[in-house]
Design a protein around this motif. Structure first.
Motif, PDB file in Angstrom:
ATOM      1  N   VAL A  57       0.870  -1.185   0.000  1.00 32.89           N
ATOM      2  CA  VAL A  57       0.000   0.000   0.000  1.00 32.89           C
ATOM      3  C   VAL A  57       0.900   1.227   0.000  1.00 32.89           C
ATOM      4  N   VAL A  58       0.940   1.926  -1.137  1.00 35.86           N
ATOM      5  CA  VAL A  58       1.891   3.027  -1.295  1.00 35.86           C
ATOM      6  C   VAL A  58       1.166   4.373  -1.271  1.00 35.86           C
ATOM      7  N   VAL A  59       1.955   5.423  -1.150  1.00 34.62           N
ATOM      8  CA  VAL A  59       1.409   6.777  -1.118  1.00 34.62           C
ATOM      9  C   VAL A  59       0.817   7.125  -2.479  1.00 34.62           C
ATOM     10  N   ARG A  60      -0.385   7.675  -2.474  1.00 38.38           N
ATOM     11  CA  ARG A  60      -1.032   8.139  -3.702  1.00 38.38           C
ATOM     12  C   ARG A  60      -1.161   9.663  -3.634  1.00 38.38           C
ATOM     13  N   LEU A  61      -0.668  10.340  -4.651  1.00 37.12           N
ATOM     14  CA  LEU A  61      -0.812  11.794  -4.725  1.00 37.12           C
ATOM     15  C   LEU A  61      -2.041  12.147  -5.553  1.00 37.12           C
ATOM     16  N   PHE A  62      -1.903  12.282  -6.870  1.00 35.83           N
ATOM     17  CA  PHE A  62      -3.103  12.538  -7.671  1.00 35.83           C
ATOM     18  C   PHE A  62      -4.118  11.429  -7.421  1.00 35.83           C
ATOM     19  N   ASN A  63      -5.396  11.823  -7.332  1.00 39.23           N
ATOM     20  CA  ASN A  63      -6.412  10.872  -6.900  1.00 39.23           C
ATOM     21  C   ASN A  63      -7.750  11.247  -7.522  1.00 39.23           C
ATOM     22  N   SER A  64      -8.437  10.262  -8.119  1.00 37.65           N
ATOM     23  CA  SER A  64      -9.735  10.522  -8.736  1.00 37.65           C
ATOM     24  C   SER A  64     -10.900  10.258  -7.789  1.00 37.65           C
ATOM     25  N   ASP A  65     -10.623   9.774  -6.579  1.00 36.30           N
ATOM     26  CA  ASP A  65     -11.671   9.547  -5.584  1.00 36.30           C
ATOM     27  C   ASP A  65     -12.311  10.883  -5.202  1.00 36.30           C
ATOM     28  N   ILE A  66     -13.628  10.944  -5.207  1.00 38.81           N
ATOM     29  CA  ILE A  66     -14.324  12.200  -4.942  1.00 38.81           C
ATOM     30  C   ILE A  66     -13.969  12.769  -3.572  1.00 38.81           C
ATOM     31  N   ASP A  67     -13.707  11.908  -2.584  1.00 37.52           N
ATOM     32  CA  ASP A  67     -13.393  12.379  -1.239  1.00 37.52           C
ATOM     33  C   ASP A  67     -11.952  12.859  -1.100  1.00 37.52           C
ATOM     34  N   LYS A  68     -11.092  12.470  -2.051  1.00 35.00           N
ATOM     35  CA  LYS A  68      -9.677  12.844  -1.981  1.00 35.00           C
ATOM     36  C   LYS A  68      -9.222  13.471  -3.295  1.00 35.00           C
ATOM     37  N   LEU A  69     -10.128  14.121  -3.968  1.00 36.20           N
ATOM     38  CA  LEU A  69      -9.894  14.581  -5.334  1.00 36.20           C
ATOM     39  C   LEU A  69      -8.624  15.414  -5.461  1.00 36.20           C
ATOM     40  N   TYR A  70      -7.773  15.023  -6.412  1.00 32.70           N
ATOM     41  CA  TYR A  70      -6.520  15.732  -6.660  1.00 32.70           C
ATOM     42  C   TYR A  70      -6.102  15.411  -8.096  1.00 32.70           C
ATOM     43  N   LEU A  71      -6.150  16.405  -8.969  1.00 42.22           N
ATOM     44  CA  LEU A  71      -5.914  16.195 -10.390  1.00 42.22           C
ATOM     45  C   LEU A  71      -4.917  17.204 -10.934  1.00 42.22           C
ATOM     46  N   GLY A  72      -4.145  16.771 -11.939  1.00 40.58           N
ATOM     47  CA  GLY A  72      -3.257  17.664 -12.667  1.00 40.58           C
ATOM     48  C   GLY A  72      -3.843  17.925 -14.049  1.00 40.58           C
ATOM     49  N   GLN A  73      -4.229  19.165 -14.307  1.00 42.36           N
ATOM     50  CA  GLN A  73      -4.957  19.504 -15.532  1.00 42.36           C
ATOM     51  C   GLN A  73      -4.159  20.476 -16.389  1.00 42.36           C
ATOM     52  N   SER A  74      -4.420  20.443 -17.683  1.00 48.36           N
ATOM     53  CA  SER A  74      -3.752  21.354 -18.607  1.00 48.36           C
ATOM     54  C   SER A  74      -4.615  21.518 -19.850  1.00 48.36           C
ATOM     55  N   GLY A  75      -4.336  22.569 -20.609  1.00 54.17           N
ATOM     56  CA  GLY A  75      -5.097  22.813 -21.818  1.00 54.17           C
ATOM     57  C   GLY A  75      -4.640  24.077 -22.506  1.00 54.17           C
ATOM     58  N   LEU A  76      -5.451  24.520 -23.474  1.00 53.79           N
ATOM     59  CA  LEU A  76      -5.138  25.699 -24.271  1.00 53.79           C
ATOM     60  C   LEU A  76      -6.296  26.682 -24.223  1.00 53.79           C
ATOM     61  N   ILE A  77      -5.970  27.950 -24.061  1.00 53.11           N
ATOM     62  CA  ILE A  77      -6.958  29.018 -24.075  1.00 53.11           C
ATOM     63  C   ILE A  77      -6.721  29.867 -25.323  1.00 53.11           C
ATOM     64  N   SER A  78      -7.734  30.000 -26.162  1.00 49.64           N
ATOM     65  CA  SER A  78      -7.596  30.743 -27.407  1.00 49.64           C
ATOM     66  C   SER A  78      -7.788  32.230 -27.190  1.00 49.64           C
ATOM     67  N   GLY A  79      -7.067  33.020 -27.968  1.00 51.72           N
ATOM     68  CA  GLY A  79      -7.234  34.462 -27.930  1.00 51.72           C
ATOM     69  C   GLY A  79      -8.517  34.878 -28.635  1.00 51.72           C
ATOM     70  N   SER A  80      -8.845  36.137 -28.545  1.00 52.61           N
ATOM     71  CA  SER A  80     -10.070  36.662 -29.141  1.00 52.61           C
ATOM     72  C   SER A  80     -10.055  36.459 -30.653  1.00 52.61           C
ATOM     73  N   GLY A  81     -11.114  35.837 -31.181  1.00 48.09           N
ATOM     74  CA  GLY A  81     -11.235  35.609 -32.610  1.00 48.09           C
ATOM     75  C   GLY A  81     -10.568  34.346 -33.102  1.00 48.09           C
ATOM     76  N   SER A  82      -9.840  33.651 -32.240  1.00 48.20           N
ATOM     77  CA  SER A  82      -9.170  32.408 -32.644  1.00 48.20           C
ATOM     78  C   SER A  82     -10.061  31.209 -32.360  1.00 48.20           C
ATOM     79  N   PRO A  83      -9.951  30.174 -33.188  1.00 53.18           N
ATOM     80  CA  PRO A  83     -10.751  28.968 -32.949  1.00 53.18           C
ATOM     81  C   PRO A  83     -10.433  28.366 -31.595  1.00 53.18           C
ATOM     82  N   SER A  84     -11.425  27.721 -30.999  1.00 52.33           N
ATOM     83  CA  SER A  84     -11.236  27.071 -29.705  1.00 52.33           C
ATOM     84  C   SER A  84     -10.434  25.786 -29.874  1.00 52.33           C
ATOM     85  N   LEU A  85      -9.441  25.614 -29.021  1.00 57.34           N
ATOM     86  CA  LEU A  85      -8.634  24.407 -28.999  1.00 57.34           C
ATOM     87  C   LEU A  85      -8.870  23.680 -27.671  1.00 57.34           C
ATOM     88  N   PRO A  86      -8.369  22.461 -27.509  1.00 59.10           N
ATOM     89  CA  PRO A  86      -8.796  21.618 -26.381  1.00 59.10           C
ATOM     90  C   PRO A  86      -8.396  22.155 -25.009  1.00 59.10           C
TER      91      PRO A  86
END
Length: 289
Positions: A123-152
């Motif tokens: 039983v090892v240490v868990r950092l990022f966690n998808s359990d709702i009670d221990k939620l911890y996620l690493g997220q990333s993405g792209l934000i488009s400038g004004s007039g530019s198509p939306s990217l993920p």
């Protein structure tokens, strides 16, 4: 003499309490975990809200990342939406990790060399966690400038050629690419790099534009988690769990969960990083210098 005797009694009592707490951690009863049905919430409110400069035209400006830390209580966690039907698993020599193809989000990161208790190495240490009670996620993405198509963003669905990647003995670097495409000629490849013996995870987001439109914008990285709670109930010896930012101006600065609840943090700086600290462990987004 009476004062010395009283002092020795107090010290002895403190030592007994510390030994009792240590015994409880290793051998005491563990709390039962109740099954929790995860609600489906499809909200985009957790995207970065800082204004986007209208003149992001040069390659240098386009690639400037934004990083943020965010926490939430159980009733308002924004990313408790339906997960994608595909989870990619990663195995290296130091950890086991899952990547959700919904957004390429890092989740369920287990530190294989750090058992929770010495008598149960499986039983090892868990950092990022998808359990709702221990939620911890690493997220990333792209934000488009004004007039530019939306990217993920981290809500978008990526595709993966494989469902499992393993760092085998013959290689030192493992590449895990995720791909997103739209109908206008844009392709975004989000690639994670894993190196043998290292806990660093390098992220590269590459945009291929085969459309007749120009694109400007920026990438972002964020850590989303619920306030950390020590399951073992250790209250005698307190260690810090919460957010941290480092800038050239302020250096190391703690941002507690209480601070996050009371007001939004807005810091603009060149260089530095943001992190979540959990006792002896830290997870940080560190932009390139």
């Amino acid at each position: 003499m009476e004062n010395i005797r009283f002092l020795l009694i107090v010290v002895f009592a403190m030592l007994l309490y510390m030994l009792w707490e240590a015994w409880q951690v290793d051998y005491g009863p563990k709390p039962e975990v109740a099954a929790v049905e995860q609600p489906v919430i499809d909200s985009k409110e957790d995207l970065p809200t800082a204004s986007i400069t209208e003149t992001l035209e040069s390659e240098t400006k386009t690639n400037v990342p934004e990083a943020k830390i965010a926490s939430s209580d159980a009733s308002s966690v924004p990313l408790l939406e339906a997960q994608s039907d595909k989870i990619v698993t990663i195995e290296t020599d130091v950890y086991h990790l899952e990547i959700d193809t919904k957004g390429g989000t890092l989740r369920n990161l287990d530190l294989l060399k750090y058992p929770v208790t010495k008598d149960n190495p499986d039983v090892v240490v868990r950092l990022f966690n998808s359990d709702i009670d221990k939620l911890y996620l690493g997220q990333s993405g792209l934000i488009s400038g004004s007039g530019s198509p939306s990217l993920p963003t981290h809500h978008s669905i990526f595709s993966s050629a494989k469902e499992k990647y393993v760092l085998i003995d013959e290689i030192n670097i493992l590449k895990v690419p995720l791909t997103w495409k739209d109908n206008n000629g844009f392709t975004v490849t989000k690639t994670y790099f894993f190196k043998r013996g290292s806990y660093d995870i390098r992220l590269e987001q590459k945009i291929t534009n085969r459309s007749n439109q120009t694109w400007s914008g920026r990438q972002y990285m964020q850590l989303l988690r619920k306030p950390y709670q020590d399951e073992n109930g250790n209250t005698f010896i307190r260690t810090y769990a919460g957010g941290v930012i480092y800038t050239e101006e302020e250096k190391y600065q703690k941002v507690s969960f209480e601070d996050m609840e009371s007001e939004n943090l807005k810091v603009q700086t060149k260089g530095g990083w943001v992190a979540m600290i959990q006792h002896y462990f830290a997870s940080a987004w560190v932009p390139p210098q």
